[in-house]
Design a protein around this motif. Structure first.
Motif, PDB file in Angstrom:
ATOM      1  N   ALA A   1      -8.667  -5.280  -9.034  1.00 44.28           N
ATOM      2  CA  ALA A   1      -9.037  -5.256  -7.617  1.00 44.28           C
ATOM      3  C   ALA A   1      -7.806  -5.381  -6.726  1.00 44.28           C
ATOM      4  O   ALA A   1      -7.699  -4.743  -5.680  1.00 44.28           O
ATOM      5  CB  ALA A   1     -10.033  -6.364  -7.310  1.00 44.28           C
ATOM      6  N   THR A   2      -6.854  -6.198  -7.160  1.00 39.56           N
ATOM      7  CA  THR A   2      -5.641  -6.403  -6.373  1.00 39.56           C
ATOM      8  C   THR A   2      -4.898  -5.092  -6.154  1.00 39.56           C
ATOM      9  O   THR A   2      -4.324  -4.861  -5.091  1.00 39.56           O
ATOM     10  CB  THR A   2      -4.697  -7.393  -7.106  1.00 39.56           C
ATOM     11  OG1 THR A   2      -5.482  -8.472  -7.614  1.00 39.56           O
ATOM     12  CG2 THR A   2      -3.628  -7.922  -6.181  1.00 39.56           C
ATOM     13  N   ILE A   3      -4.876  -4.259  -7.175  1.00 40.18           N
ATOM     14  CA  ILE A   3      -4.198  -2.966  -7.013  1.00 40.18           C
ATOM     15  C   ILE A   3      -5.192  -1.863  -6.665  1.00 40.18           C
ATOM     16  O   ILE A   3      -4.932  -0.685  -6.884  1.00 40.18           O
ATOM     17  CB  ILE A   3      -3.377  -2.578  -8.261  1.00 40.18           C
ATOM     18  CG1 ILE A   3      -4.272  -2.553  -9.497  1.00 40.18           C
ATOM     19  CG2 ILE A   3      -2.227  -3.532  -8.489  1.00 40.18           C
ATOM     20  CD1 ILE A   3      -3.549  -2.051 -10.734  1.00 40.18           C
ATOM     21  N   ARG A   4      -6.333  -2.266  -6.146  1.00 36.80           N
ATOM     22  CA  ARG A   4      -7.335  -1.329  -5.618  1.00 36.80           C
ATOM     23  C   ARG A   4      -7.912  -0.433  -6.701  1.00 36.80           C
ATOM     24  O   ARG A   4      -8.135   0.769  -6.481  1.00 36.80           O
ATOM     25  CB  ARG A   4      -6.720  -0.460  -4.494  1.00 36.80           C
ATOM     26  CG  ARG A   4      -6.599  -1.160  -3.156  1.00 36.80           C
ATOM     27  CD  ARG A   4      -5.553  -2.232  -3.181  1.00 36.80           C
ATOM     28  NE  ARG A   4      -5.323  -2.830  -1.864  1.00 36.80           N
ATOM     29  CZ  ARG A   4      -5.217  -4.147  -1.695  1.00 36.80           C
ATOM     30  NH1 ARG A   4      -5.373  -4.994  -2.695  1.00 36.80           N
ATOM     31  NH2 ARG A   4      -4.968  -4.625  -0.494  1.00 36.80           N
ATOM     32  N   LEU A   5      -8.130  -0.988  -7.870  1.00 33.68           N
ATOM     33  CA  LEU A   5      -8.789  -0.231  -8.927  1.00 33.68           C
ATOM     34  C   LEU A   5     -10.011  -1.000  -9.422  1.00 33.68           C
ATOM     35  O   LEU A   5     -10.116  -2.220  -9.228  1.00 33.68           O
ATOM     36  CB  LEU A   5      -7.835  -0.004 -10.103  1.00 33.68           C
ATOM     37  CG  LEU A   5      -6.668   0.949  -9.894  1.00 33.68           C
ATOM     38  CD1 LEU A   5      -5.845   1.056 -11.174  1.00 33.68           C
ATOM     39  CD2 LEU A   5      -7.168   2.328  -9.478  1.00 33.68           C
TER      40      LEU A   5
ATOM     41  N   LYS B   1       4.517  -1.719  -3.552  1.00 33.50           N
ATOM     42  CA  LYS B   1       5.020  -2.319  -4.789  1.00 33.50           C
ATOM     43  C   LYS B   1       6.308  -1.667  -5.243  1.00 33.50           C
ATOM     44  O   LYS B   1       7.248  -2.309  -5.643  1.00 33.50           O
ATOM     45  CB  LYS B   1       3.995  -2.144  -5.917  1.00 33.50           C
ATOM     46  CG  LYS B   1       2.737  -2.941  -5.795  1.00 33.50           C
ATOM     47  CD  LYS B   1       2.961  -4.387  -6.075  1.00 33.50           C
ATOM     48  CE  LYS B   1       3.421  -5.084  -4.823  1.00 33.50           C
ATOM     49  NZ  LYS B   1       3.963  -6.403  -5.042  1.00 33.50           N
TER      50      LYS B   1
ATOM     51  N   TYR C   1      -0.998   0.505  -1.459  1.00 33.35           N
ATOM     52  CA  TYR C   1      -0.653  -0.681  -2.220  1.00 33.35           C
ATOM     53  C   TYR C   1       0.501  -0.395  -3.177  1.00 33.35           C
ATOM     54  O   TYR C   1       1.494  -1.119  -3.205  1.00 33.35           O
ATOM     55  CB  TYR C   1      -1.855  -1.203  -3.008  1.00 33.35           C
ATOM     56  CG  TYR C   1      -1.493  -2.399  -3.823  1.00 33.35           C
ATOM     57  CD1 TYR C   1      -1.449  -3.662  -3.241  1.00 33.35           C
ATOM     58  CD2 TYR C   1      -1.135  -2.286  -5.162  1.00 33.35           C
ATOM     59  CE1 TYR C   1      -1.075  -4.771  -3.965  1.00 33.35           C
ATOM     60  CE2 TYR C   1      -0.752  -3.383  -5.895  1.00 33.35           C
ATOM     61  CZ  TYR C   1      -0.722  -4.626  -5.296  1.00 33.35           C
ATOM     62  OH  TYR C   1      -0.333  -5.716  -6.015  1.00 33.35           O
TER      63      TYR C   1
ATOM     64  N   SER D   1      -5.944   3.820  -0.237  1.00 32.10           N
ATOM     65  CA  SER D   1      -5.867   2.387  -0.474  1.00 32.10           C
ATOM     66  C   SER D   1      -4.956   2.098  -1.666  1.00 32.10           C
ATOM     67  O   SER D   1      -4.088   1.226  -1.618  1.00 32.10           O
ATOM     68  CB  SER D   1      -7.291   1.874  -0.717  1.00 32.10           C
ATOM     69  OG  SER D   1      -7.283   0.650  -1.366  1.00 32.10           O
TER      70      SER D   1
END
Lengths: 361, 361, 361
Positions: free
Chosen positions: C239-243, C357, C353, C349
């Protein structure tokens, strides 16, 4: 992963105010109020531990513009040490409550930036015990939160107890009066309450500040992330108080804790400390009581910065194959409670136990 | 919750005597006897660790009135320190065994107040190893206990080993003689033994005093509460001894321990200490060996004070959705063992391993 | 159980050479080589930690007869203390690689006595990150290993990282070019990669030497035994990396770790140390980094001495009831990733992100 980078200016009070108003109230009812957003309000723990004696604000007369000082706030302010200033200021947040939220009697609902915060804060029962009326309020709040623009739900409690489960004095009172009618009514209230958790599509984060008993512990596996204060503990002494399991604990507890520990909890009332609950999988992580609220808030805000679609779809993937099973279990459990309460034998056994307890206390 | 309130006079010898007699025997066969109810019998650990050399009493000639001193009791008495007196006296209990119980050869069955106590105490195998005959005795005892007025079952063992699993010397002997016939017979004995645990409706508490190996460890997740002495340990080295998993461990172990640890146990014979088994969910709680029996008895009696309906219905809720799955797994596992034993290759592999072992020892 | 008896002469170089050749290559392609079987090669850790700069040997020119000294070996040799001699010599083994194995670019495949050893050793990505091409190589190696005479599979990695999951710079590059086509291609590559693990019938042992991230951690529950070095850690910050979750982690993680911890990992990117992963069931056992390779090799060889039928049938019993469920989950997860990547919103999104990174690093 920058999981703990500092949050600066997380809350754009005015912007989200407008947005929230659109979402929650009709034009004529927009009487938003701000309980906490004052300069100098650094007392973060209040987020999760709003003092119990705060008046239930009903949105009439006390509504103030966002960002202005709310003199009537009864949230206790502790003396802020100079050193905490920067950290606390960073976490400062604004609370907006519109009229519909403020109508709740036994819970507090706060619309935050990206998430909804429900606090158990029972005025009509002790220790956040659950009555059908309180469970209905929670259901209504869950229903609202499922429809609004929040990405996730934070559930916590006001006071030193998270939730003491069903209100047994209420139970005795009602079942004594009309066993048949009340057993059905209360069992259905539990069923619908639990169902609301099973069906909630956004992630639910639950912050356990203190004891979680019976139904208050049973629903935890229906939530997605469980953070607990070191002070929390967990107990589901169903058999001991002559009840069968509820809240899907007959399914989720063996699943998570293994049959051996689950049954010890369900049959023997085994009590788990926060650390035990964490090492056995009921709790995600345990925090020190003094920084519990900050730690939870930091993480919840981090989560709320994720994509709403990703959060909901991830939860959907995790829960999809479980959902129908849980609904069946919930039905069965409540059916069993109803049978127990409507049989004179089951009721006698419950009464004799509970009345002993009440006199003892 | 008053979970540990002292038990005073839990056992009304005469009253329950009458009740049990009605329940268990026909009028003409009522020859109940009391092995342990003597003044001065404070030696509680004997409950779970009856010495192995106690004669199997068959109800003829040695039957005594309840409460009277049984001079022939061979239960070892340790010197009771004065300070233990009160505690032990509180826990003093009477054992009633009727004729039907005493007919068992490799297990001891005790009818206690509210529960049935089965003790593995094998006369025909070493270390409580299981043969088809012993498994049949356990099944018979489970069948009796399911029909009587007991609320739950306590399973424990006599001696220092809980159960060493299948008796391999028996296995080799039989399979050498008639591979086809014996492989079917033994596999079916295992299937029916395991099935009896899956289908037992009252809660099963199991007290593990020492090593539990193979099938003796595999059946633990089919029991409901597992209390272990610090001395207990657990091992299921199926692949190591050229066998496939049994006792539903191929399903329950991954479920409880996670695939990674379960497979390490099933494939590599990884041994778990009592503490490890507890922290990973196989065991509910671990107790010190010296007070193990007391702790177990206290808790079992507390449980037996619950409502029978609540106990059975709670177990039904916890197990219902698992039962059919477990029965399938059991069938498959036993089918696989049968195939293995009836194939010359599988048998050779087993033989060469086991014969090495036997010569080694 | 004699689980750790010394292995003497485990590898019959010539005998197994012939056997392997028959199995793997056509007559004309038999150019086996021996990377490690030298007198004086006692450096066991190299087994799992072959240095990353070893040239990819393609079987031309450098093939040597079994047992002879390979001067070109770049495997680092540490000074062997005299005291380690006996132990290490005992564990000395020969490596045979035939041409077909050596054709891999980003993995190394070693045919050992009784098992196949696949090492992630990516030349085309950093930190053993996974691209569709690398995943295809692993699938091919799994396919080979499922058909050969090996009894089990050992999966490990070269370097200090086990696997850093999907290669995000690859992902950005490809999805930027052709969103629709590439989202399908990459999602299908993941699906087939994960499916290959689900369907592999022999036991898979995985040895985690360092960080396992994203898909590299998600596939662990699809393996059977997971041994980790103390240096390993685990993170799935989907979720943090939008997956959304992949590798069946949306099913297996809640199953093994409990919903509370699983969701903390999937939603909040909670990082687990090797010890935490072990105590929560993701890992079978943790070993000290210095002896990690020896410990793993000892155990794998012990396992490889078991009956092939027993190993495969045991795995079949453990996995059978899970397999179809896992395949469904895998389909759903990859479907979701495809949707996410082919929607401009999901992609934006992810991009915003990941680009942050990349610039950050």
């Amino acid at each position: 992963m920058p999981l703990k980078k500092p949050h600066n200016g997380l809350q754009n009070g005015d912007g989200s105010h407008e947005k929230d108003s659109r979402h929650f109230g009709n034009g004529s009812q927009q009487q938003n109020m701000d309980l906490n957003d004052h300069e100098g309000e650094h007392n973060l723990p209040s987020v999760l531990e709003v003092s119990n004696d705060s008046p239930v604000v009903n949105g009439i007369g006390s509504s103030l513009a966002n960002g202005s000082l709310n003199l009537h706030s009864t949230v206790k302010r502790k003396l802020d040490g100079e050193k905490d200033y920067v950290f606390d200021k960073r976490l400062r947040y604004s609370v907006r409550q519109n009229e519909s939220n403020c109508r709740f009697r036994d819970i507090v609902v706060r619309k935050e930036d990206g998430f909804t915060h429900i606090l158990l804060s029972s005025q009509t029962s002790d220790n956040n015990a659950l009555t059908p009326e309180i469970m209905k309020e929670v259901r209504r709040a869950l229903c609202n939160a499922s429809a609004d623009d929040s990405k996730l739900l934070l559930l916590s409690a006001v006071g030193s107890v998270f939730c003491s489960g069903l209100d047994y004095s209420y139970l005795i009172g009602r079942l004594s009066n009309d066993r048949r009618k009340e057993s059905t009514r209360i069992a259905e209230a539990i069923r619908d309450f639990v169902k609301a958790f099973i069906q909630f599509k956004k992630p639910i984060v639950v912050a356990i500040n203190g004891p979680a008993l019976g139904l208050g512990a049973s629903i935890l596996p229906l939530c997605d992330i469980v953070w607990a204060s070191e002070k929390a503990w967990f107990q589901t002494p169903y058999a001991t108080i002559r009840l069968t399991p509820a809240g899907c604990s007959s399914y989720t507890f063996p699943q998570i804790l293994g049959v051996a520990l689950a049954n010890e909890m369900l049959f023997c009332g085994r009590k788990l400390t926060a650390q035990e609950a964490c090492s056995r999988g009921l709790v995600s992580q345990v925090f020190w009581p003094t920084t519990f609220s900050q730690e939870v808030m930091l993480r919840v805000k981090e989560m709320a910065s994720c994509s709403a679609v990703v959060l909901e779809e991830s939860k959907c993937l995790v829960r999809s194959f479980l959902k129908s099973g849980l609904e069946d279990v919930n039905e069965k459990e409540c059916q069993m409670l109803k049978q127990l309460w409507s049989s004179s034998k089951g009721l006698d056994s419950l009464f004799s136990y509970l009345q002993d307890k009440i006199y003892e206390v």
